[in-house]
Write an enzyme that holds these catalytic residues in place. Structure first.
Site, PDB file in Angstrom:
ATOM      1  N   HIS A   1       0.811  -1.223   0.000  1.00  0.00           N
ATOM      2  CA  HIS A   1       0.000   0.000   0.000  1.00  0.00           C
ATOM      3  C   HIS A   1       0.842   1.269   0.000  1.00  0.00           C
ATOM      4  CE1 HIS A   1      -3.759   1.988  -0.003  1.00  0.00           C
ATOM      5  NE2 HIS A   1      -4.431   1.127   0.722  1.00  0.00           N
TER       6      HIS A   1
ATOM      7  N   ASP B   1     -11.066  -7.542 -19.147  1.00  0.00           N
ATOM      8  CA  ASP B   1     -11.242  -8.702 -20.025  1.00  0.00           C
ATOM      9  C   ASP B   1      -9.863  -9.066 -20.579  1.00  0.00           C
ATOM     10  OD1 ASP B   1     -11.780 -10.489 -22.065  1.00  0.00           O
ATOM     11  OD2 ASP B   1     -13.466  -9.369 -22.870  1.00  0.00           O
TER      12      ASP B   1
END
Length: 487
Positions: free
Chosen positions: A181, A419
C-alpha cells in the site's frame, strides 16, 4: 459454512518476473540517471502513513480460458512483464535507511528485481462455489500470496512490492493481485490491472502459446500511461526522516479478531431508490439547501444504519464511518494517472441512536458533509504537520473495537472491464488483507450502469443479524444458487 469448497489450493510454481523491456531512463522523480545507477523514489506522507497496514489484495474471477496450465501461465506472465515495464517501480524493492540520529527514512528503489508471479490450481473449487452465496468462502483468501503482510515487512524482510497469483479452478480462473500500500493506492492498483488485461487481450485475443516474452507485439494501448513522479508539498523535506530509530519501531501487530464476510450487490434500481429516499427525507430542511445526496452516500448510509442495529450498539454509543476520499482532481498538481497514494479519510460521527432514529437521509447527509469539508489548504497543512508529527494508519484503530465502519475502494474503478481476451470478469473478490471488524469495500456492481457492490466484513454474529435484516436485504439482489442461471 455449509456447502463451502474444501479449499485445496496447490501452488504449482512461484517465480519473479522482471519488467520487459527495461525501464525508461526518466525516473519517477523526474531525473535522468545513468544506466548503472538505481533510481530511488522517495515516499510521501500519504505513502508512509500506510506502511503499517496490509498489502492491497483484490482479484477477479474469470470464465474458463481456451488454454490452461503452462500455456496460460506463460502467456499471462509475458503480458504481466510488459505491464511492469510501464509501472516499473512495482518491480523494485522497499528499503529503509537508519540515519544514526534517531531517524529513519523509507524509499522505493527501482532495482528491477521483479514482482512475484504464482501459478496455483484448485480443481475442487468451481465458479459457483464463490458466487452462489452471499457469504464469501474462506478459500478465496488462498487465491493470493503475501497474505497478512504489512507494508513495512517488505523493507524489513525483503519481500516483493507486487505479487500476482493465477489460480486455475474447475471451470474458471481467478487472478488475484497483491500490492504494497505504500507503493500505490486503489486507483494505481486498478490502473495496473487495466493495463495488464488490455495488453493480454490485444496481444493474445484470449488464446495463444508463447515461448519467449519477446514474441509479444508492440501495442498501442487505450489505457493511459502512469505518472510515476511523486507529489510533495513544496515545504516538505525529501526524503522524510521520521523520528524513529528503526522501521520496526513504527509497526504494531494487528490483532486479527474473528470476522466473516458477505458480498452484497445493490442493483441500479435499488441504488436509485435509496438515493431518492435519502434526498426526499432531507427535502425542505437546511441540509437540502447545501447538499444533494449521491448514490454512494445513500448506499453507505443504508449500510451504516443496518450495521448499528446488527451490532446491537446502545443508542448512546458513539460510532463513526470513515470513507476514502480521493485527491486526484481535488489537489492541484496531482494528475489522474498518478501512481502513489493520493487519498484521505473523510470521517462522519454520531451516536448509534441518531444513525438509526434520524433516518437514511440524515445519515447520508453526515457522509455528504464528511466529503464536502475536504479543503486543499487544510490538507496541505496536515501534510506539513505530518512531517513534524507523523501518525500511521492501524486497522485496529479504524475498527474501534467493533463500533465503527471504514470503506475503501471506489465504484468508479474499472473492475469489470478487465477482459483478458476470453470473457469479462464474473465477479470481484478481495483477499485477507486488512480484514477487520467493520471493513466494507465498495466495487462497481456486475451489472455496471449504476449498480454497486459492498464486501462487508464484521463479527460473525452481527453479520448473521445483518443478513436477516429485511429492510437492509430488501435493497440487495440475491445470488443465484449453484446450478441456476442468474438474471
Amino acid at each position: 459454512m455449509e456447502g463451502a469448497p474444501d479449499g485445496d489450493v496447490r501452488v504449482v510454481s512461484r517465480r519473479m518476473v522482471r519488467p520487459a523491456p527495461p525501464p525508461a531512463t526518466v525516473n519517477g522523480n523526474g531525473c535522468r540517471l545513468p544506466k548503472e545507477e538505481v533510481e530511488v523514489i522517495h515516499l510521501t506522507p500519504w505513502d508512509l502513513r500506510l506502511i503499517t497496514i496490509d498489502y492491497i489484495q483484490k482479484g477477479i474471477l474469470l470464465p474458463k480460458p481456451p488454454v490452461s496450465g503452462d500455456d496460460l501461465v506463460n502467456a499471462l506472465q509475458a503480458s504481466f512483464s510488459r505491464a511492469l515495464a510501464r509501472f516499473y517501480p512495482f518491480a523494485g524493492s522497499l528499503a529503509s535507511e537508519e540515519h544514526g540520529d534517531g531517524t529513519v527514512s523509507v524509499s522505493l528503489r527501482c532495482t528491477g528485481d521483479g514482482a512475484e508471479f504464482v501459478h496455483a490450481v484448485a480443481p475442487g473449487v468451481a465458479v459457483a462455489d464463490i458466487i452462489s452465496s452471499l457469504y464469501t468462502p474462506p478459500v478465496v483468501w488462498k487465491f493470493y500470496s503475501l497474505n497478512e503482510v504489512l507494508g513495512a515487512d517488505a523493507a524489513i524482510h525483503q519481500l516483493p512490492v507486487l505479487a500476482a497469483q493465477v489460480t486455475e479452478l474447475a471451470d474458471g480462473v481467478f487472478i488475484g493481485m497483491t500490492l504494497n500500500h505504500s507503493a500505490g493506492d486503489g486507483t494505481a492498483f486498478w490502473h495496473f490491472f487495466n493495463t495488464w488485461s488490455e495488453i493480454h487481450r490485444r496481444a493474445f485475443g484470449g488464446a495463444g502459446i508463447i515461448t519467449d516474452d519477446h514474441d509479444l507485439p508492440d501495442i498501442e494501448l487505450s489505457t493511459p500511461p502512469p505518472s510515476l513522479r511523486r507529489w510533495f508539498v513544496e515545504t516538505c523535506p525529501v526524503p522524510i526522516a521520521m523520528p524513529f530509530r528503526t522501521l520496526q519501531d513504527i509497526v504494531k501487530p494487528f490483532e486479527r479478531t474473528a470476522v466473516q464476510e458477505c458480498f452484497f450487490t445493490f442493483p441500479a434500481a435499488s441504488v436509485k431508490n435509496l438515493k431518492a429516499q435519502a434526498n426526499a427525507e432531507i427535502a425542505g430542511t437546511a441540509a437540502a439547501a447545501v447538499a444533494t445526496i449521491s448514490s454512494l452516500q445513500a448506499v453507505l448510509a443504508h449500510l451504516w444504519r443496518a450495521v448499528c442495529q446488527a451490532r446491537r450498539l446502545p443508542p448512546e454509543q458513539t460510532t463513526f464511518y470513515s470513507v476514502v476520499v480521493g485527491c486526484r482532481g481535488r489537489v492541484t498538481g496531482i494528475p489522474p494517472g498518478y501512481v502513489g497514494n493520493a487519498m484521505v479519510l473523510g470521517r462522519a460521527e454520531a451516536t448509534a441512536g441518531e444513525i438509526v432514529d434520524k433516518g437514511l437521509g440524515w445519515a447520508a447527509w453526515l457522509r455528504n458533509r464528511a466529503v464536502a469539508y475536504f479543503d486543499e489548504a487544510g490538507m496541505r497543512e496536515s501534510l506539513e504537520r505530518w512531517v513534524r508529527e507523523p501518525d500511521f494508519m492501524y486497522m485496529g484503530n479504524l475498527s474501534s473495537a467493533g463500533t465503527a465502519l471504514v470503506t475503501g475502494s471506489s465504484p468508479r474503478f474499472d473492475v469489470f472491464g478487465n477482459d483478458f481476451g476470453w470473457g469479462k470478469p464474473v465477479a470481484v473478490r478481495s483477499g485477507a488483507g486488512n480484514k477487520a471488524d467493520g471493513k466494507a469495500t465498495v466495487f462497481e456492481g456486475p451489472e455496471r450502469g449504476g449498480s454497486v457492490s459492498l464486501e462487508v466484513c464484521i463479527a460473525p454474529d452481527a453479520l448473521e443479524r445483518l443478513v436477516a435484516d429485511e429492510e437492509f436485504m430488501g435493497a440487495v439482489s440475491l445470488p443465484a444458487p449453484a446450478g441456476v442461471k442468474g438474471r
